[in-house]
Every structure is written in C-alpha cells, then in structure tokens.
Motif scaffolding. Structure first.
Motif, PDB file in Angstrom:
ATOM      1  N   TRP A  78      -1.705  21.618 -85.694  1.00  0.00           N
ATOM      2  CA  TRP A  78      -2.065  22.376 -84.499  1.00  0.00           C
ATOM      3  C   TRP A  78      -1.023  23.436 -84.147  1.00  0.00           C
ATOM      4  N   LEU A 135      -1.741  26.423 -86.118  1.00  0.00           N
ATOM      5  CA  LEU A 135      -2.895  27.170 -85.583  1.00  0.00           C
ATOM      6  C   LEU A 135      -2.480  28.001 -84.367  1.00  0.00           C
ATOM      7  N   PHE A 167      -0.807  31.101 -85.412  1.00  0.00           N
ATOM      8  CA  PHE A 167      -1.769  32.120 -85.847  1.00  0.00           C
ATOM      9  C   PHE A 167      -2.449  32.752 -84.625  1.00  0.00           C
ATOM     10  N   PHE A 217      -4.916  36.058 -75.908  1.00  0.00           N
ATOM     11  CA  PHE A 217      -5.218  34.657 -76.234  1.00  0.00           C
ATOM     12  C   PHE A 217      -4.154  33.691 -75.697  1.00  0.00           C
ATOM     13  N   PHE A 245      -3.529  32.469 -72.769  1.00  0.00           N
ATOM     14  CA  PHE A 245      -3.950  31.373 -71.881  1.00  0.00           C
ATOM     15  C   PHE A 245      -4.511  30.206 -72.708  1.00  0.00           C
ATOM     16  N   ILE A 246      -5.053  30.531 -73.886  1.00  0.00           N
ATOM     17  CA  ILE A 246      -5.582  29.467 -74.755  1.00  0.00           C
ATOM     18  C   ILE A 246      -4.413  28.745 -75.428  1.00  0.00           C
ATOM     19  N   ASP A 280      -2.573  26.356 -73.181  1.00  0.00           N
ATOM     20  CA  ASP A 280      -3.267  25.076 -72.972  1.00  0.00           C
ATOM     21  C   ASP A 280      -3.040  24.141 -74.165  1.00  0.00           C
ATOM     22  N   ARG A 313      -6.994  10.824 -74.246  1.00  0.00           N
ATOM     23  CA  ARG A 313      -7.620  11.947 -73.538  1.00  0.00           C
ATOM     24  C   ARG A 313      -7.129  13.289 -74.115  1.00  0.00           C
ATOM     25  N   ARG A 370      -9.341  16.415 -76.364  1.00  0.00           N
ATOM     26  CA  ARG A 370      -9.489  17.871 -76.131  1.00  0.00           C
ATOM     27  C   ARG A 370      -9.222  18.645 -77.437  1.00  0.00           C
ATOM     28  N   LEU A 391     -13.296  24.895 -84.396  1.00  0.00           N
ATOM     29  CA  LEU A 391     -12.643  25.548 -85.531  1.00  0.00           C
ATOM     30  C   LEU A 391     -13.469  25.375 -86.805  1.00  0.00           C
ATOM     31  N   CYS A 449     -17.519  33.593 -83.414  1.00  0.00           N
ATOM     32  CA  CYS A 449     -16.627  32.776 -82.603  1.00  0.00           C
ATOM     33  C   CYS A 449     -17.356  32.226 -81.377  1.00  0.00           C
ATOM     34  N   VAL A 502     -13.425  29.336 -67.028  1.00  0.00           N
ATOM     35  CA  VAL A 502     -12.844  29.298 -68.389  1.00  0.00           C
ATOM     36  C   VAL A 502     -13.812  29.964 -69.362  1.00  0.00           C
ATOM     37  N   PHE A 508     -12.853  36.850 -76.619  1.00  0.00           N
ATOM     38  CA  PHE A 508     -13.538  37.002 -77.910  1.00  0.00           C
ATOM     39  C   PHE A 508     -13.758  38.473 -78.264  1.00  0.00           C
ATOM     40  N   LEU A 560     -11.253  40.162 -80.520  1.00  0.00           N
ATOM     41  CA  LEU A 560     -11.061  39.742 -81.921  1.00  0.00           C
ATOM     42  C   LEU A 560     -11.268  40.918 -82.866  1.00  0.00           C
TER      43      LEU A 560
END
Ligand SMILES: CCCCCCCC/C=C\CCCCCCCC(=O)N[C@@H](COP(=O)(O)O)[C@H](O)/C=C/CCCCCCCCCCCCC
Length: 215
Positions: A36, A39, A42, A50, A52-53, A56, A107, A111, A119, A139, A155, A163, A166
C-alpha cells in the motif's frame, strides 16, 4: 533523479502483492502495508489533487503500523491472526450500533480491502481498454462499482473532481515507468492475479467472520 526514484516503478509495487501471500494462504500484514505504501507513492506522483486520498490511506497505514509495533504485535503478523485475535477478544464493533473500536485492525484493513477491489477493477479496465478510452471513465466506473457505496456524498463529489485530473491512458501507462504502453499493459496482466488472490482470500476471511460491514 536519485537511484530510488529511477528504480521505482509500478511493476515492483504491484508484484509486491505476491509477497503478501504465504504458501498456506496467509496474508502477511507487513507486506500488505508495504504494498500500500508503494501505491501511495504512485498516487502522490499524480499530483496534489489526489492528496486528500493519499492522506486517508496514510492514516490507515499508520493505524496498522501502530498495531504492528504494539505489545500485541505477534497477533498482527497476518490478516488471519489479526481477525482471530480481535474477534475472540471482542476488539471489533460487530454490533453496528457501537463504535468502541474505531481503530481496530479489522475495520482499518476493511477500508483498504474495499479499495483493493477498486484497484483490481480499475487495472483490469485499463488493461482491456483501447487506446482512445478515457482513464477518468475507467476509474470512475471502477469506483462506482466498489467504493462509492461506502462514501458520503461529499467524498463522492471530491473524488469525481479528482478523476478529471487523471492523465490520458497513454500518459498514465507510461507514468508506470515500465516501458511503452504495450509493455505496461503486459505487466498489468502479470501482476493482476496477485492482487486478485490477496483480495479473494481477504474477502472470504471477512465473510466467514461477518466482518464485511464493520462501521
Ligand atoms: C496502474 C494504475 C495504478 C494505480 C495506482 C493508484 C494508486 C492507488 C492508491 C490509492 C488508492 C485509493 C485508496 C482509497 C482508500 C479509501 C479508503 C476509504 O474508503 N476511506 C473512506 C472511509 O474511511 P473511514 O472514514 O470509514 O475511516 C474515507 O471516508 C474516504 C476518504 C477519501 C478518499 C476516498 C477516495 C477513494 C478513491 C479511489 C480512487 C483513487 C483514484 C486514484 C487515481 C489513480
């Protein structure tokens, strides 16, 4: 560009999912976390839109690393040992009305596990798409089939905007740093079965313990 940047390519990251699995079908958490992290690296290279993603994901990886470095670390070597430990010690919120364990390993991995499904579908879409297909459509199709159902309206809106940033399919495939777009497509065909395997084993384990809807 330093050596680590030169050597970094998505093939290394995607193939690393192979190392998550033992011959007995255990999912090793250290390797899962490392895959992870690759990822996220990347994702960060795709631009600030990106972030904020990735924030998380990073916060979820930090929870998992804390558990791996805690006095209970021996229970967090694999997904299977983590589920056995947290379920038998009532460290997960099986009852949907309670929220006593917001940072449980089960939990948190759930996620990431759902995101792994995104993915998988996205990479499969990319692999089987044609030159003129839009990455943003691939995507968001994968997102709508997987993660969207678990995300709030706000969200989903933010993700939809991201997106749009991209790059084109060709640029995207080349940014994987594994050669031409054709070579990148070939690499996806090689790497996808490892991701699918990790996903399927985790899905079965979570389903057997009724953990697929943890709040
Ligand atoms: C060859 C292509 C390779 C692509 C590799 C891309 C690298 C991908 C890296 C990360 C993927 C996204 C992981 C998203 C994890 C989302 C976890 C989640 O669902 N979090 C939500 C729920 O958490 P709790 O609140 O319950 O703790 C959280 O509410 C959501 C936060 C916002 C982020 C959600 C975005 C998900 C979008 C997935 C598409 C990513 C697009 C990447 C573009 C390549």
């Amino acid at each position: 560009m330093d050596a680590s940047e030169r050597d970094f390519n998505l093939k290394v990251v995607l193939i690393s999912f192979k190392q998550c699995l033992t011959d007995e079908g255990e999912v090793l958490l250290d390797h899962y976390i490392d895959s992870w992290k690759g990822l996220v690296r990347f994702l960060n290279s795709l631009g600030a839109v990106f972030s904020f993603i990735s924030k998380d994901v990073v916060s979820k990886l930090q929870i998992m690393e804390r558990l791996r470095n805690s006095p209970q670390s021996e229970h967090y070597t694999s997904l299977q040992s983590m589920v056995a430990y947290e379920v038998s010690n009532k460290l997960v919120d099986i009852d949907h009305r309670s929220c006593r364990h917001p940072n449980s390993g089960c939990r948190t991995v759930l996620r990431l596990h759902r995101a792994l499904h995104w993915l998988q579908l996205f990479l499969e879409g990319l692999r089987t798409s044609s030159e003129n297909d839009r990455t943003s459509t691939l995507c968001s199709d994968a997102y709508n089939t997987t993660l969207a159902a678990y995300h709030s309206w706000i969200v989903r809106q933010a993700v939809t905007v991201a997106f749009c940033a991209l790059p084109s399919r060709k640029v995207f495939l080349e940014s994987m740093n594994v050669g031409s777009s054709e070579q990148a497509v070939e690499m996806l065909g090689e790497a996808l079965p490892f991701i699918e395997h990790v996903y399927d084993i985790s899905q079965k384990l979570y389903a057997e313990h009724s953990l697929l809807d943890l709040p």
